[in-house]
Write a protein that holds these residues in place. Structure first.
Motif, short mmCIF file in Angstrom:
data_model
loop_
_atom_site.label_atom_id
_atom_site.label_comp_id
_atom_site.label_asym_id
_atom_site.label_seq_id
_atom_site.Cartn_x
_atom_site.Cartn_y
_atom_site.Cartn_z
N GLY A 146 72.45 20.02 68.98
CA GLY A 146 73.78 20.40 69.45
C GLY A 146 73.88 21.89 69.67
N PHE A 147 74.96 22.30 70.32
CA PHE A 147 75.21 23.73 70.54
C PHE A 147 76.67 24.02 70.20
CE2 PHE A 147 76.46 27.54 72.69
CZ PHE A 147 75.37 28.38 72.53
N TRP A 148 76.89 25.18 69.54
CA TRP A 148 78.24 25.58 69.13
C TRP A 148 78.39 27.07 69.41
CZ3 TRP A 148 80.35 24.48 63.50
CH2 TRP A 148 81.71 24.83 63.42
N GLY A 149 79.26 27.43 70.34
CA GLY A 149 79.50 28.83 70.65
C GLY A 149 80.89 29.04 71.22
N ILE A 156 77.20 32.24 76.86
CA ILE A 156 75.76 31.99 76.76
C ILE A 156 75.49 30.49 76.75
CG2 ILE A 156 73.78 32.17 75.20
CD1 ILE A 156 74.91 34.92 74.33
N GLY A 157 76.33 29.74 76.05
CA GLY A 157 76.08 28.33 75.83
C GLY A 157 76.21 27.46 77.06
N ALA A 170 78.17 19.49 72.46
CA ALA A 170 78.42 20.92 72.37
C ALA A 170 79.89 21.22 72.09
CB ALA A 170 77.99 21.63 73.65
N VAL A 171 80.12 22.34 71.42
CA VAL A 171 81.46 22.86 71.17
C VAL A 171 81.56 24.23 71.83
CG1 VAL A 171 83.11 23.64 69.43
CG2 VAL A 171 81.71 21.61 69.00
N ALA A 239 84.97 20.76 64.44
CA ALA A 239 83.68 20.82 65.14
C ALA A 239 82.58 20.14 64.33
CB ALA A 239 83.31 22.27 65.44
N VAL A 240 82.61 20.33 63.01
CA VAL A 240 81.62 19.69 62.15
C VAL A 240 81.77 18.17 62.22
CG1 VAL A 240 80.87 19.38 59.75
CG2 VAL A 240 81.40 21.68 60.61
N ARG A 241 83.01 17.68 62.18
CA ARG A 241 83.22 16.23 62.31
C ARG A 241 82.75 15.72 63.66
NH1 ARG A 241 88.14 17.68 59.74
NH2 ARG A 241 89.24 17.60 61.74
N PHE A 242 82.93 16.54 64.70
CA PHE A 242 82.48 16.18 66.04
C PHE A 242 80.97 15.96 66.06
CE2 PHE A 242 80.56 17.97 69.94
CZ PHE A 242 81.08 17.11 70.91
N PHE A 243 80.22 16.91 65.48
CA PHE A 243 78.77 16.77 65.46
C PHE A 243 78.34 15.62 64.55
CE2 PHE A 243 78.80 21.37 66.80
CZ PHE A 243 78.17 21.17 68.01
N ALA A 244 79.03 15.46 63.42
CA ALA A 244 78.69 14.36 62.51
C ALA A 244 78.91 13.01 63.19
CB ALA A 244 79.52 14.45 61.24
N ARG A 245 79.96 12.93 63.99
CA ARG A 245 80.25 11.67 64.70
C ARG A 245 79.15 11.32 65.68
NH1 ARG A 245 84.86 13.10 66.12
NH2 ARG A 245 84.63 13.60 68.35
N HIS A 246 78.60 12.32 66.33
CA HIS A 246 77.58 12.07 67.36
C HIS A 246 76.16 12.02 66.81
CE1 HIS A 246 80.20 12.07 70.86
NE2 HIS A 246 80.87 13.05 70.28
#
Length: 255
Positions: A146-149, A156-157, A170-171, A239-246
């Motif tokens: 994943g990417f978070w920026g 950049i992201g 990504a976030v 955002a953490v829940r978003f990545f955990a979900r995916h």
């Protein structure tokens, strides 16, 4: 490929922190001190303008992802930031930004131009860093990335995610659409996007235009009242829940 090596290591509160260099680019990798499995997802993060790889925002988000989900998290210093020297071009752009700020002039055109320049340099650096990190046995090549920026991290992201198919969620948030909308149209992975309704620099119309540009079938817009630097801390937990979900993960840590 640029040479990759770890240069320092420490462990605290269940988190293993390893400094590294990718050629002349310094970075940091946070990992679970006692991983629950052989491999875990990787989240690449990019810091905001004027900050660095270990800025409290980066370390705090990494802590949530590592302790809450068991993920690996990596950040590199952007060109002219952190432990990387500024060029004459960096100094000129920063001076122009401060001049405009002091004069009460719009900062957007300068930030957009400067961030686009930094992105041209940073995108291949992120690709090389990802290449190297996927050589580590605890990350590997088959797991999700994943990417978070936010802010400059979005500048950049977006071009990075637009050309690298290894990123699968990504976030982003809080940037102008000018140099990014066309690249955002190439992105189809799930997106979470943050914007401030009362942002004094980025208008509502500009923020919504960038969100609208993504071609993702799944994209979530998170809008909060407040100015540019008042993004609520709970958006990090979201955002953490978003990545955990995916990617899978407990996401039980709190900010």
């Amino acid at each position: 490929m640029r040479s990759f090596q770890f240069t320092a290591e420490s462990s605290s509160n269940g988190i293993l922190e390893r400094d590294f260099t990718m050629g002349d680019v310094p970075g940091v990798l946070w990992s679970p001190a006692s991983p629950a499995s052989d491999r875990a997802p990787l989240i690449l993060m990019a810091h905001g303008g004027g900050n660095h790889k270990k800025h409290p925002a980066m370390a705090g988000r990494a802590r949530l992802l590592v302790t809450g989900c068991g993920f690996h998290v990596a950040v590199i210093d952007a060109p002219g930031h952190g432990d990387r020297p500024r060029t004459a071009h960096d100094e000129a752009e920063i001076a122009e930004l401060f001049r405009a700020r002091a004069a009460g002039e719009p900062e957007g055109p300068i930030v957009v131009r400067y961030n686009a320049h930094l992105a041209e340099l940073a995108v291949p650096e992120y690709q090389a860093t990802l290449d190297a990190l996927q050589e580590l046995p605890e990350i590997g090549t088959g797991g999700p990335v994943g990417f978070w920026g936010i802010n400059m991290g979005t500048a950049i992201g977006i071009p990075f995610v637009a050309i690298d198919s290894r990123i699968t969620a990504a976030v982003f948030g809080q940037h102008w659409p000018d140099a990014l909308a066309e690249k955002a149209k190439k992105i189809t992975v799930p997106i979470e996007f943050d914007m401030q309704w009362d942002d004094e620099h980025i208008s509502r119309e500009e923020g919504l235009a960038l969100f609208d540009a993504f071609s993702s079938k799944e994209k979530s817009l998170h809008v909060n009242s407040g100015k540019h630097k008042e993004l609520p801390r709970f958006e990090a937990e979201s955002a953490v829940r978003f990545f955990a979900r995916h990617f899978g993960g407990a996401a039980t840590a709190s900010a």
